[in-house]
Design an enzyme around this catalytic site. Sequence first.
Site, PDB file in Angstrom:
ATOM      1  N   GLU A  92      52.903  14.798  30.570  1.00  0.00           N
ATOM      2  CA  GLU A  92      51.762  14.951  29.519  1.00  0.00           C
ATOM      3  C   GLU A  92      50.884  13.910  29.184  1.00  0.00           C
ATOM      4  O   GLU A  92      51.384  12.680  29.378  1.00  0.00           O
ATOM      5  CB  GLU A  92      52.477  15.604  28.338  1.00  0.00           C
ATOM      6  CG  GLU A  92      53.150  16.914  28.321  1.00  0.00           C
ATOM      7  CD  GLU A  92      53.906  17.636  27.206  1.00  0.00           C
ATOM      8  OE1 GLU A  92      54.149  18.743  27.230  1.00  0.00           O
ATOM      9  OE2 GLU A  92      54.327  16.793  26.391  1.00  0.00           O
ATOM     10  N   CYS A 105      46.222   8.623  25.756  1.00  0.00           N
ATOM     11  CA  CYS A 105      47.948   8.333  25.689  1.00  0.00           C
ATOM     12  C   CYS A 105      48.256   8.681  27.030  1.00  0.00           C
ATOM     13  O   CYS A 105      48.563  10.059  27.480  1.00  0.00           O
ATOM     14  CB  CYS A 105      48.568   8.846  24.657  1.00  0.00           C
ATOM     15  SG  CYS A 105      50.179   8.565  24.588  1.00  0.00           S
ATOM     16  N   CYS A 112      62.148   9.529  31.145  1.00  0.00           N
ATOM     17  CA  CYS A 112      62.175   8.119  30.776  1.00  0.00           C
ATOM     18  C   CYS A 112      63.766   7.790  30.876  1.00  0.00           C
ATOM     19  O   CYS A 112      64.610   8.854  30.623  1.00  0.00           O
ATOM     20  CB  CYS A 112      61.670   7.899  29.365  1.00  0.00           C
ATOM     21  SG  CYS A 112      61.926   6.225  28.854  1.00  0.00           S
ATOM     22  N   CYS A 116      65.762   6.476  24.111  1.00  0.00           N
ATOM     23  CA  CYS A 116      65.554   6.251  22.524  1.00  0.00           C
ATOM     24  C   CYS A 116      65.820   7.401  21.931  1.00  0.00           C
ATOM     25  O   CYS A 116      65.707   8.416  22.324  1.00  0.00           O
ATOM     26  CB  CYS A 116      64.087   5.652  22.388  1.00  0.00           C
ATOM     27  SG  CYS A 116      63.643   4.272  23.054  1.00  0.00           S
ATOM     28  N   CYS A 119      63.092   9.963  20.466  1.00  0.00           N
ATOM     29  CA  CYS A 119      62.008  10.440  21.355  1.00  0.00           C
ATOM     30  C   CYS A 119      62.456  11.633  22.185  1.00  0.00           C
ATOM     31  O   CYS A 119      63.459  11.350  23.114  1.00  0.00           O
ATOM     32  CB  CYS A 119      61.746   9.103  22.339  1.00  0.00           C
ATOM     33  SG  CYS A 119      60.267   9.683  23.522  1.00  0.00           S
ATOM     34  N   CYS A 343      53.364  11.521  18.186  1.00  0.00           N
ATOM     35  CA  CYS A 343      53.943  10.372  19.026  1.00  0.00           C
ATOM     36  C   CYS A 343      55.672  10.897  18.859  1.00  0.00           C
ATOM     37  O   CYS A 343      56.187  11.319  17.967  1.00  0.00           O
ATOM     38  CB  CYS A 343      54.103   9.183  18.187  1.00  0.00           C
ATOM     39  SG  CYS A 343      54.710   7.610  18.486  1.00  0.00           S
TER      40      CYS A 343
END
Length: 379
Positions: A92, A105, A112, A116, A119, A343
Amino acid sequence: MSVVNLLDFDRDGLTAFVEQLGEKRFRATQLFRWIHQKGASDFDAMSDLAKSLRDKLRERAAVQSLPVISEHVSTDGTVKWLFDVGAGNAIETVFIPESDRGTLCVSSQAGCAVGCRFCSTGHQGFSRNLCTGEILAQLWHAEHQLRRRLGLKEGERAVTNVVMMGMGEPLQNYAALVPALRAMLDDHGYGLSRRRVTVSTSGMVAMIDRLREDCPVALAVSLHAPNDALRNDLVPLNRKDGIEALLDACVRYLPAAPRDFVTFEYCMLDGVNDTPELARELVRLVKGRVPCKVNLIPFNPFPQSGLVRSSPERVQAFAAVLLRAGIVTTVRKTRGDDIDAACGQLAGEVQDRTRVHQRLVHAPVKVVRRMAPMQETKA
Protein backbone atom coordinates in the site's frame (compact mmCIF):
# COMPACT_ATOMS: atom_id res chain seq x y z
CA MET A 1 17.02 -12.33 -23.53
CA SER A 2 15.69 -10.94 -20.23
CA VAL A 3 14.05 -7.51 -20.19
CA VAL A 4 15.46 -4.95 -17.75
CA ASN A 5 13.09 -2.68 -15.82
CA LEU A 6 14.57 0.82 -16.10
CA LEU A 7 12.86 1.86 -12.85
CA ASP A 8 15.44 -0.33 -11.09
CA PHE A 9 18.20 2.20 -11.83
CA ASP A 10 19.33 5.47 -10.37
CA ARG A 11 21.06 7.67 -12.95
CA ASP A 12 24.47 6.07 -12.39
CA GLY A 13 22.97 2.63 -12.88
CA LEU A 14 21.13 3.75 -15.99
CA THR A 15 24.38 5.22 -17.36
CA ALA A 16 26.13 1.88 -16.93
CA PHE A 17 23.24 0.11 -18.70
CA VAL A 18 23.27 2.54 -21.62
CA GLU A 19 27.02 2.11 -22.01
CA GLN A 20 26.51 -1.66 -22.17
CA LEU A 21 24.26 -0.97 -25.15
CA GLY A 22 27.16 0.82 -26.85
CA GLU A 23 25.67 4.27 -26.37
CA LYS A 24 27.17 7.48 -25.00
CA ARG A 25 26.71 8.44 -21.35
CA PHE A 26 24.62 11.56 -22.00
CA ARG A 27 21.88 9.35 -23.46
CA ALA A 28 21.23 8.01 -19.94
CA THR A 29 20.41 11.49 -18.67
CA GLN A 30 17.98 12.03 -21.56
CA LEU A 31 16.35 8.68 -20.87
CA PHE A 32 16.20 9.34 -17.13
CA ARG A 33 14.38 12.62 -17.75
CA TRP A 34 11.84 10.97 -20.03
CA ILE A 35 11.07 8.29 -17.46
CA HIS A 36 10.94 10.31 -14.25
CA GLN A 37 10.22 13.90 -15.24
CA LYS A 38 7.76 13.17 -18.05
CA GLY A 39 6.42 9.78 -16.90
CA ALA A 40 7.04 8.20 -20.28
CA SER A 41 7.06 4.43 -20.74
CA ASP A 42 6.82 4.28 -24.55
CA PHE A 43 10.29 4.50 -26.08
CA ASP A 44 8.85 5.71 -29.40
CA ALA A 45 7.65 8.85 -27.61
CA MET A 46 11.20 9.72 -26.52
CA SER A 47 11.81 11.90 -29.52
CA ASP A 48 15.32 13.17 -28.75
CA LEU A 49 16.76 9.66 -28.44
CA ALA A 50 18.45 8.20 -31.50
CA LYS A 51 16.31 5.65 -33.32
CA SER A 52 19.08 3.07 -32.92
CA LEU A 53 18.90 3.47 -29.13
CA ARG A 54 15.12 3.26 -29.11
CA ASP A 55 15.34 0.03 -31.10
CA LYS A 56 17.76 -1.43 -28.56
CA LEU A 57 15.58 -0.33 -25.66
CA ARG A 58 12.50 -2.01 -27.12
CA GLU A 59 14.43 -5.29 -27.25
CA ARG A 60 16.24 -5.09 -23.91
CA ALA A 61 14.27 -2.86 -21.56
CA ALA A 62 10.89 -1.64 -20.32
CA VAL A 63 9.48 0.89 -17.88
CA GLN A 64 7.39 -1.43 -15.74
CA SER A 65 5.19 0.11 -13.09
CA LEU A 66 3.16 -1.95 -10.62
CA PRO A 67 -0.35 -3.23 -11.38
CA VAL A 68 -2.96 -1.32 -9.39
CA ILE A 69 -5.37 -3.60 -7.55
CA SER A 70 -7.43 -0.79 -6.06
CA GLU A 71 -7.51 2.92 -5.34
CA HIS A 72 -9.44 4.50 -2.48
CA VAL A 73 -9.98 8.21 -1.85
CA SER A 74 -10.74 9.47 1.66
CA THR A 75 -13.21 12.19 2.49
CA ASP A 76 -10.20 14.35 3.44
CA GLY A 77 -8.56 13.86 0.02
CA THR A 78 -6.06 11.20 1.06
CA VAL A 79 -5.49 8.59 -1.67
CA LYS A 80 -4.47 4.98 -1.03
CA TRP A 81 -3.30 2.58 -3.73
CA LEU A 82 -2.96 -1.17 -3.37
CA PHE A 83 -0.24 -2.45 -5.75
CA ASP A 84 0.30 -6.05 -6.82
CA VAL A 85 3.92 -7.17 -6.29
CA GLY A 86 3.33 -10.80 -7.25
CA ALA A 87 3.16 -14.18 -5.53
CA GLY A 88 0.06 -13.18 -3.58
CA ASN A 89 1.66 -10.07 -2.08
CA ALA A 90 0.34 -6.53 -2.30
CA ILE A 91 1.68 -3.27 -0.88
CA GLU A 92 0.00 0.00 0.00
CA THR A 93 1.03 3.56 -0.83
CA VAL A 94 -0.65 6.71 0.49
CA PHE A 95 -0.77 10.28 -0.84
CA ILE A 96 -1.64 12.98 1.69
CA PRO A 97 -2.56 16.37 0.19
CA GLU A 98 -2.14 19.53 2.23
CA SER A 99 -2.37 23.20 1.35
CA ASP A 100 1.40 23.64 1.10
CA ARG A 101 2.61 20.16 0.14
CA GLY A 102 1.75 16.74 -1.18
CA THR A 103 3.30 13.89 0.81
CA LEU A 104 3.66 10.34 -0.49
CA CYS A 105 4.09 7.54 2.04
CA VAL A 106 6.07 4.77 0.31
CA SER A 107 6.49 1.07 1.21
CA SER A 108 9.86 -0.69 1.16
CA GLN A 109 8.89 -4.30 1.92
CA ALA A 110 6.00 -6.70 1.44
CA GLY A 111 5.20 -6.93 5.13
CA CYS A 112 7.63 -6.21 7.94
CA ALA A 113 9.82 -8.42 10.09
CA VAL A 114 10.23 -5.95 12.97
CA GLY A 115 6.84 -6.75 14.52
CA CYS A 116 6.03 -3.52 16.38
CA ARG A 117 2.95 -4.23 18.48
CA PHE A 118 0.95 -1.19 17.38
CA CYS A 119 1.46 -1.63 13.62
CA SER A 120 -0.94 -3.67 11.49
CA THR A 121 1.79 -4.31 8.88
CA GLY A 122 3.91 -6.06 11.50
CA HIS A 123 0.99 -8.25 12.51
CA GLN A 124 0.81 -9.55 8.94
CA GLY A 125 4.39 -10.78 9.01
CA PHE A 126 7.02 -10.53 6.29
CA SER A 127 7.33 -11.92 2.77
CA ARG A 128 10.18 -10.15 0.98
CA ASN A 129 12.07 -6.94 0.25
CA LEU A 130 10.94 -4.78 -2.63
CA CYS A 131 13.43 -4.07 -5.40
CA THR A 132 14.43 -0.51 -6.31
CA GLY A 133 12.00 -0.49 -9.23
CA GLU A 134 9.09 -1.47 -6.98
CA ILE A 135 9.94 1.32 -4.54
CA LEU A 136 10.29 3.92 -7.31
CA ALA A 137 7.21 2.65 -9.15
CA GLN A 138 5.04 3.89 -6.28
CA LEU A 139 6.35 7.44 -6.75
CA TRP A 140 6.32 7.16 -10.56
CA HIS A 141 2.67 6.10 -10.60
CA ALA A 142 1.47 8.59 -7.98
CA GLU A 143 3.31 11.60 -9.37
CA HIS A 144 2.27 11.21 -12.98
CA GLN A 145 -1.28 10.05 -12.33
CA LEU A 146 -1.92 12.89 -9.88
CA ARG A 147 -0.26 15.40 -12.18
CA ARG A 148 -2.72 14.50 -14.94
CA ARG A 149 -5.66 14.35 -12.55
CA LEU A 150 -4.91 17.76 -11.06
CA GLY A 151 -4.15 19.35 -14.43
CA LEU A 152 -0.65 20.40 -13.40
CA LYS A 153 1.69 21.95 -15.95
CA GLU A 154 5.10 20.53 -16.83
CA GLY A 155 7.48 21.36 -14.01
CA GLU A 156 4.72 21.47 -11.38
CA ARG A 157 4.87 18.63 -8.85
CA ALA A 158 2.03 16.72 -7.27
CA VAL A 159 4.38 14.97 -4.83
CA THR A 160 6.61 17.45 -3.00
CA ASN A 161 7.60 15.22 -0.07
CA VAL A 162 8.35 11.51 0.24
CA VAL A 163 8.35 9.63 3.53
CA MET A 164 9.60 6.06 3.69
CA MET A 165 7.00 5.22 6.32
CA GLY A 166 4.83 2.71 4.49
CA MET A 167 4.98 -1.05 4.85
CA GLY A 168 8.34 -2.38 6.01
CA GLU A 169 11.56 -1.26 7.70
CA PRO A 170 13.46 0.71 5.02
CA LEU A 171 16.92 0.12 6.47
CA GLN A 172 16.42 -3.65 6.32
CA ASN A 173 16.20 -3.19 2.54
CA TYR A 174 19.19 -0.89 2.26
CA ALA A 175 20.60 -2.07 -1.09
CA ALA A 176 17.33 -1.29 -2.88
CA LEU A 177 16.52 1.81 -0.83
CA VAL A 178 19.59 3.93 -1.59
CA PRO A 179 19.29 3.91 -5.42
CA ALA A 180 15.61 4.78 -5.04
CA LEU A 181 16.48 7.72 -2.77
CA ARG A 182 19.09 8.93 -5.24
CA ALA A 183 16.55 8.90 -8.07
CA MET A 184 14.13 10.90 -5.92
CA LEU A 185 16.83 13.50 -5.18
CA ASP A 186 18.27 13.67 -8.70
CA ASP A 187 17.61 16.98 -10.48
CA HIS A 188 17.08 14.99 -13.69
CA GLY A 189 14.57 12.80 -11.87
CA TYR A 190 12.13 14.11 -9.26
CA GLY A 191 14.41 16.86 -7.95
CA LEU A 192 13.30 16.55 -4.33
CA SER A 193 15.49 18.21 -1.70
CA ARG A 194 17.06 16.10 1.02
CA ARG A 195 14.90 17.97 3.54
CA ARG A 196 11.78 16.68 1.78
CA VAL A 197 12.73 13.01 1.71
CA THR A 198 12.48 11.21 5.06
CA VAL A 199 13.57 7.71 6.01
CA SER A 200 11.81 6.33 9.07
CA THR A 201 13.50 3.53 10.98
CA SER A 202 12.72 1.43 14.02
CA GLY A 203 16.33 1.90 15.09
CA MET A 204 18.89 -0.05 13.04
CA VAL A 205 22.01 1.56 14.47
CA ALA A 206 24.61 0.27 12.00
CA MET A 207 22.42 1.15 9.03
CA ILE A 208 21.78 4.67 10.30
CA ASP A 209 25.56 5.11 10.23
CA ARG A 210 25.70 3.77 6.66
CA LEU A 211 22.89 6.07 5.52
CA ARG A 212 24.81 9.01 6.99
CA GLU A 213 27.73 8.19 4.69
CA ASP A 214 25.82 7.13 1.55
CA CYS A 215 22.70 9.28 1.25
CA PRO A 216 21.82 11.43 4.27
CA VAL A 217 18.21 12.53 4.06
CA ALA A 218 15.85 13.59 6.85
CA LEU A 219 15.70 10.97 9.61
CA ALA A 220 12.71 9.87 11.68
CA VAL A 221 13.10 7.29 14.44
CA SER A 222 10.18 5.24 15.73
CA LEU A 223 10.94 5.62 19.44
CA HIS A 224 7.61 5.01 21.26
CA ALA A 225 9.20 4.54 24.71
CA PRO A 226 11.84 6.26 26.86
CA ASN A 227 13.46 3.13 28.32
CA ASP A 228 14.66 -0.26 27.12
CA ALA A 229 12.24 -2.34 29.19
CA LEU A 230 9.16 -0.80 27.59
CA ARG A 231 10.68 -0.35 24.13
CA ASN A 232 11.73 -4.01 24.04
CA ASP A 233 8.02 -4.89 24.34
CA LEU A 234 6.79 -2.39 21.77
CA VAL A 235 9.67 -2.46 19.25
CA PRO A 236 11.41 -5.87 19.41
CA LEU A 237 14.31 -4.57 17.29
CA ASN A 238 15.40 -2.58 20.34
CA ARG A 239 16.70 -5.76 22.00
CA LYS A 240 19.67 -5.76 19.61
CA ASP A 241 21.22 -2.36 20.34
CA GLY A 242 19.12 -0.52 22.94
CA ILE A 243 18.09 3.10 23.28
CA GLU A 244 21.49 4.46 24.31
CA ALA A 245 23.20 3.14 21.18
CA LEU A 246 20.29 4.39 19.07
CA LEU A 247 20.55 7.93 20.43
CA ASP A 248 24.32 7.91 19.88
CA ALA A 249 23.70 6.98 16.23
CA CYS A 250 21.25 9.89 15.93
CA VAL A 251 23.88 12.28 17.29
CA ARG A 252 26.41 10.97 14.75
CA TYR A 253 23.88 11.34 11.93
CA LEU A 254 23.02 15.00 12.46
CA PRO A 255 26.21 16.64 11.11
CA ALA A 256 25.50 15.10 7.69
CA ALA A 257 21.71 15.53 7.81
CA PRO A 258 19.77 18.17 5.86
CA ARG A 259 17.94 19.18 9.03
CA ASP A 260 19.44 20.07 12.39
CA PHE A 261 17.16 17.73 14.31
CA VAL A 262 15.92 14.14 14.34
CA THR A 263 12.19 13.43 14.49
CA PHE A 264 11.16 10.94 17.17
CA GLU A 265 7.85 9.25 16.42
CA TYR A 266 5.86 8.27 19.52
CA CYS A 267 2.63 6.29 19.11
CA MET A 268 0.31 7.05 22.03
CA LEU A 269 -1.04 3.86 23.63
CA ASP A 270 -3.53 4.06 26.46
CA GLY A 271 -2.07 2.83 29.74
CA VAL A 272 1.15 1.66 28.07
CA ASN A 273 3.43 4.60 27.24
CA ASP A 274 1.35 7.73 27.85
CA THR A 275 1.85 8.60 31.53
CA PRO A 276 3.36 11.87 32.80
CA GLU A 277 6.14 9.87 34.44
CA LEU A 278 7.16 8.47 31.06
CA ALA A 279 6.94 11.94 29.51
CA ARG A 280 9.39 13.23 32.12
CA GLU A 281 11.62 10.22 31.51
CA LEU A 282 11.59 11.04 27.80
CA VAL A 283 12.65 14.61 28.62
CA ARG A 284 15.58 13.33 30.69
CA LEU A 285 16.56 10.96 27.88
CA VAL A 286 16.79 13.44 25.00
CA LYS A 287 17.09 16.98 26.37
CA GLY A 288 20.54 18.43 25.84
CA ARG A 289 21.65 15.26 24.09
CA VAL A 290 19.82 14.94 20.77
CA PRO A 291 18.35 17.97 18.97
CA CYS A 292 14.91 16.63 18.16
CA LYS A 293 11.26 17.09 17.47
CA VAL A 294 8.78 14.67 19.05
CA ASN A 295 5.78 13.72 16.94
CA LEU A 296 2.99 12.21 19.04
CA ILE A 297 0.87 9.86 16.94
CA PRO A 298 -2.66 8.86 17.93
CA PHE A 299 -2.80 5.07 17.74
CA ASN A 300 -4.99 3.72 14.96
CA PRO A 301 -6.59 0.59 16.41
CA PHE A 302 -6.91 -2.76 14.67
CA PRO A 303 -8.45 -5.88 16.24
CA GLN A 304 -5.29 -8.02 16.56
CA SER A 305 -3.32 -5.45 18.55
CA GLY A 306 -5.22 -5.58 21.85
CA LEU A 307 -4.22 -1.92 22.32
CA VAL A 308 -6.29 1.23 22.79
CA ARG A 309 -5.73 4.80 21.60
CA SER A 310 -4.83 7.33 24.28
CA SER A 311 -7.53 9.92 24.87
CA PRO A 312 -6.96 13.41 23.45
CA GLU A 313 -6.66 14.70 27.01
CA ARG A 314 -3.84 12.27 27.81
CA VAL A 315 -2.06 13.08 24.55
CA GLN A 316 -2.24 16.80 25.27
CA ALA A 317 -1.07 16.33 28.86
CA PHE A 318 1.89 14.24 27.67
CA ALA A 319 2.71 16.92 25.09
CA ALA A 320 2.51 19.63 27.74
CA VAL A 321 5.27 17.97 29.77
CA LEU A 322 7.56 17.94 26.73
CA LEU A 323 6.70 21.50 25.69
CA ARG A 324 7.37 22.89 29.16
CA ALA A 325 10.80 21.29 28.95
CA GLY A 326 11.48 23.15 25.69
CA ILE A 327 11.16 20.16 23.37
CA VAL A 328 9.41 20.88 20.07
CA THR A 329 6.34 18.64 20.10
CA THR A 330 3.53 18.10 17.63
CA VAL A 331 0.47 15.89 17.62
CA ARG A 332 -0.01 14.25 14.23
CA LYS A 333 -3.36 14.88 12.62
CA THR A 334 -5.00 11.61 11.64
CA ARG A 335 -5.56 11.43 7.88
CA GLY A 336 -7.27 8.80 5.76
CA ASP A 337 -8.49 6.65 8.64
CA ASP A 338 -11.82 6.06 6.85
CA ILE A 339 -9.91 4.12 4.16
CA ASP A 340 -7.42 2.51 6.58
CA ALA A 341 -4.65 4.77 5.28
CA ALA A 342 -3.62 6.34 8.58
CA CYS A 343 -0.29 5.79 10.33
CA GLY A 344 0.14 2.16 11.39
CA GLN A 345 -2.86 0.95 9.39
CA LEU A 346 -1.14 -0.08 6.15
CA ALA A 347 -1.47 -3.81 5.71
CA GLY A 348 -1.80 -4.76 2.06
CA GLU A 349 -1.63 -8.52 1.50
CA VAL A 350 1.36 -10.48 2.76
CA GLN A 351 2.27 -14.13 2.33
CA ASP A 352 3.96 -14.36 5.73
CA ARG A 353 7.17 -16.39 6.00
CA THR A 354 7.85 -15.48 9.64
CA ARG A 355 5.06 -17.18 11.66
CA VAL A 356 4.27 -13.80 13.17
CA HIS A 357 0.87 -14.84 14.54
CA GLN A 358 2.37 -17.51 16.77
CA ARG A 359 5.07 -15.15 18.04
CA LEU A 360 2.72 -12.32 18.92
CA VAL A 361 0.17 -14.56 20.62
CA HIS A 362 2.79 -15.80 23.08
CA ALA A 363 4.29 -12.40 23.89
CA PRO A 364 1.55 -9.98 25.01
CA VAL A 365 2.25 -6.31 25.66
CA LYS A 366 2.26 -5.17 29.28
CA VAL A 367 -0.61 -2.74 29.84
CA VAL A 368 -1.03 -0.64 32.97
CA ARG A 369 -4.68 -0.17 33.89
CA ARG A 370 -5.51 3.03 35.75
CA MET A 371 -8.04 3.41 38.54
CA ALA A 372 -8.40 7.20 38.16
CA PRO A 373 -7.93 9.83 35.46
CA MET A 374 -4.40 11.06 34.93
CA GLN A 375 -3.49 14.32 36.62
CA GLU A 376 -1.14 16.56 34.70
CA THR A 377 2.00 17.29 36.70
CA LYS A 378 4.92 19.63 36.14
CA ALA A 379 8.08 18.42 34.47
